[in-house]
Design a protein around this motif. Sequence first.
Motif: not given
Length: 49
Positions: A19-26, A28
């Motif tokens: 993930a590169k961005r916080p929304e990608q972490v969310a 995932n």
Amino acid sequence: MVLAWYLTHPLIDIVIPGAKRPEQVAANAQSADIHLSKSDFDRIDQLFK
């Protein structure tokens, strides 16, 4: 959905999503809440073969 497949696959022990961005972490993290049906799991499994 593929991350959910990885998390439930019996032959995969560890999943390290990127993930590169916080929304990608969310996104995932939300994969842990996805419950695949047998047909979903089988369909994704076929796509990887």
